[in-house]
Design an enzyme around this catalytic site. Structure first.
Site, PDB file in Angstrom:
ATOM      1  N   ASP A  48       0.835  -1.205   0.000  1.00  0.00           N
ATOM      2  CA  ASP A  48       0.000   0.000   0.000  1.00  0.00           C
ATOM      3  C   ASP A  48       0.871   1.258   0.000  1.00  0.00           C
ATOM      4  O   ASP A  48       0.350   2.376  -0.042  1.00  0.00           O
ATOM      5  CB  ASP A  48      -1.018  -0.012   1.153  1.00  0.00           C
ATOM      6  CG  ASP A  48      -0.376  -0.086   2.517  1.00  0.00           C
ATOM      7  OD1 ASP A  48       0.864  -0.219   2.597  1.00  0.00           O
ATOM      8  OD2 ASP A  48      -1.115  -0.012   3.516  1.00  0.00           O
ATOM      9  N   SER A  49       2.215   1.057  -0.012  1.00  0.00           N
ATOM     10  CA  SER A  49       3.126   2.179  -0.271  1.00  0.00           C
ATOM     11  C   SER A  49       2.846   2.768  -1.648  1.00  0.00           C
ATOM     12  O   SER A  49       3.346   3.858  -1.965  1.00  0.00           O
ATOM     13  CB  SER A  49       4.583   1.722  -0.168  1.00  0.00           C
ATOM     14  OG  SER A  49       4.808   0.585  -0.969  1.00  0.00           O
ATOM     15  N   ASP A  87      -0.901  -6.067  -0.048  1.00  0.00           N
ATOM     16  CA  ASP A  87      -1.240  -5.460   1.245  1.00  0.00           C
ATOM     17  C   ASP A  87      -2.747  -5.333   1.398  1.00  0.00           C
ATOM     18  O   ASP A  87      -3.444  -4.945   0.460  1.00  0.00           O
ATOM     19  CB  ASP A  87      -0.643  -4.042   1.314  1.00  0.00           C
ATOM     20  CG  ASP A  87       0.573  -3.980   2.207  1.00  0.00           C
ATOM     21  OD1 ASP A  87       0.643  -4.758   3.182  1.00  0.00           O
ATOM     22  OD2 ASP A  87       1.455  -3.155   1.925  1.00  0.00           O
ATOM     23  N   LYS A 116      -0.870  -9.375   3.012  1.00  0.00           N
ATOM     24  CA  LYS A 116      -0.112  -8.912   4.183  1.00  0.00           C
ATOM     25  C   LYS A 116      -1.003  -7.985   4.992  1.00  0.00           C
ATOM     26  O   LYS A 116      -1.719  -7.164   4.430  1.00  0.00           O
ATOM     27  CB  LYS A 116       1.171  -8.178   3.770  1.00  0.00           C
ATOM     28  CG  LYS A 116       1.922  -7.579   4.958  1.00  0.00           C
ATOM     29  CD  LYS A 116       3.346  -7.173   4.604  1.00  0.00           C
ATOM     30  CE  LYS A 116       3.469  -5.878   3.864  1.00  0.00           C
ATOM     31  NZ  LYS A 116       2.976  -4.700   4.621  1.00  0.00           N
ATOM     32  N   GLU A 118      -1.133  -5.545   8.615  1.00  0.00           N
ATOM     33  CA  GLU A 118      -0.305  -4.891   9.631  1.00  0.00           C
ATOM     34  C   GLU A 118      -0.807  -5.146  11.053  1.00  0.00           C
ATOM     35  O   GLU A 118      -2.006  -5.101  11.312  1.00  0.00           O
ATOM     36  CB  GLU A 118      -0.263  -3.374   9.377  1.00  0.00           C
ATOM     37  CG  GLU A 118       0.497  -3.006   8.117  1.00  0.00           C
ATOM     38  CD  GLU A 118       0.663  -1.505   7.920  1.00  0.00           C
ATOM     39  OE1 GLU A 118       0.322  -0.723   8.832  1.00  0.00           O
ATOM     40  OE2 GLU A 118       1.147  -1.125   6.847  1.00  0.00           O
ATOM     41  N   GLU A 183       9.578  -3.955  10.463  1.00  0.00           N
ATOM     42  CA  GLU A 183       9.944  -2.640   9.928  1.00  0.00           C
ATOM     43  C   GLU A 183      10.431  -1.708  11.038  1.00  0.00           C
ATOM     44  O   GLU A 183       9.770  -1.545  12.078  1.00  0.00           O
ATOM     45  CB  GLU A 183       8.728  -2.021   9.220  1.00  0.00           C
ATOM     46  CG  GLU A 183       9.028  -0.643   8.646  1.00  0.00           C
ATOM     47  CD  GLU A 183       8.058  -0.166   7.584  1.00  0.00           C
ATOM     48  OE1 GLU A 183       7.108  -0.906   7.240  1.00  0.00           O
ATOM     49  OE2 GLU A 183       8.257   0.958   7.084  1.00  0.00           O
TER      50      GLU A 183
END
Ligand code: KIV
Length: 254
Positions: A48-49, A87, A116, A118, A183
């Site tokens: 999602d970057s 993501d 993925k 978070e 991260e």
């Protein structure tokens, strides 16, 4: 990992047993995905970057599942070997496990092979997604979707925070995740976690002792103007692209 054989979550787990380091980068479009896949990268993350580097948002929070689906489709058209992980964007998994499974299914139908998610606050949801047959990668430490709560800083410096990250990693492993992104945490902490769990850790700003590494491709190629400090730049394509465009304009003018 064999350079020709399709990468799967099981092979990613197996890499840890054999000591083979895992290489991962992000891609959001057909051309970059093809370059990464043909270069032999193990994991392509449709991160999602893309909110920052593709769409110009100031962080990843505005990214929607629909935007993710579009980019996953483009990437999946290019990839033969790498494992495609997508993501789950902010808001796509917090409301209910049912909504989360439904959004994960949309990403898988678009061509992702794993998702993925978070944090470790939604363990029940993670289990439901895995139960639906969708492999899940975890993400701990600095989790960009929580930037408003955490601030943009290294996580796990204090003992209590470090212990929480270790416990969260163990909980994600127990829930059935096949790997965990770590991260922006202290390098020693990443080393401890990598030793404690059997699934691979993929580091970003977490030192060299993880089982694999990931960067945002636009950062490591020097394309994005505002990369994090820890990024190693392998190229300066921003400057090179500008020089090429200036040359093109000169050619037109002459
Ligand atoms: O969105 C992303 O690119 C990521 C990586 C930074 C791990 O989550």
């Amino acid at each position: 990992m064999d350079k020709k054989e399709k990468v799967t979550p099981l092979k990613i787990i197996y890499s840890k047993k054999t000591g083979k380091k895992i290489s991962a980068l992000t891609a959001y479009d057909f051309t970059f995905a093809q370059i990464l896949d043909e270069s032999g990268i193990d994991i392509i993350l449709v991160g999602d970057s893309l909110g920052n580097v593709m769409l110009g948002y100031k962080n990843t929070i505005p990214v929607t599942n629909e935007e993710m689906v579009m980019h996953v489709k483009a990437v999946s058209r290019a990839v033969n070997r790498a494992l495609i992980v997508a993501d789950m964007p902010f808001g796509s998994f917090q409301n209910s496990s049912e909504a989360a499974v439904s959004n994960a299914v949309k990403l898988i139908k678009a061509g992702a092979e794993a998702v993925k998610l978070e944090g470790a606050e939604y363990i029940k949801t993670i289990k439901e997604i895995i139960k639906a047959g969708i492999p899940v990668m975890g993400h701990l430490g600095f989790v960009p979707q929580s930037v408003n709560a955490l601030g943009y800083k290294v996580q796990g410096k204090e003992k209590q925070d470090a212990n929480k990250i270790v416990n969260d990693a163990q909980a994600l492993e127990k829930a059935g995740c096949f790997a965990i992104v770590l991260e922006m945490i202290p390098h020693d902490l990443a080393k401890i976690i990598s030793k404690k769990i059997k699934i691979p850790t993929i580091g970003i700003g977490a030192g060299a002792n993880c089982d694999g590494q990931i960067f945002v491709t636009y950062d490591m190629l020097g394309l994005y103007g505002n990369p994090p400090k820890f990024v190693k730049k392998y190229e300066d394509f921003n400057a090179k692209a500008k020089a090429a465009v200036k040359k093109y304009i000169e050619d037109i003018n002459s």
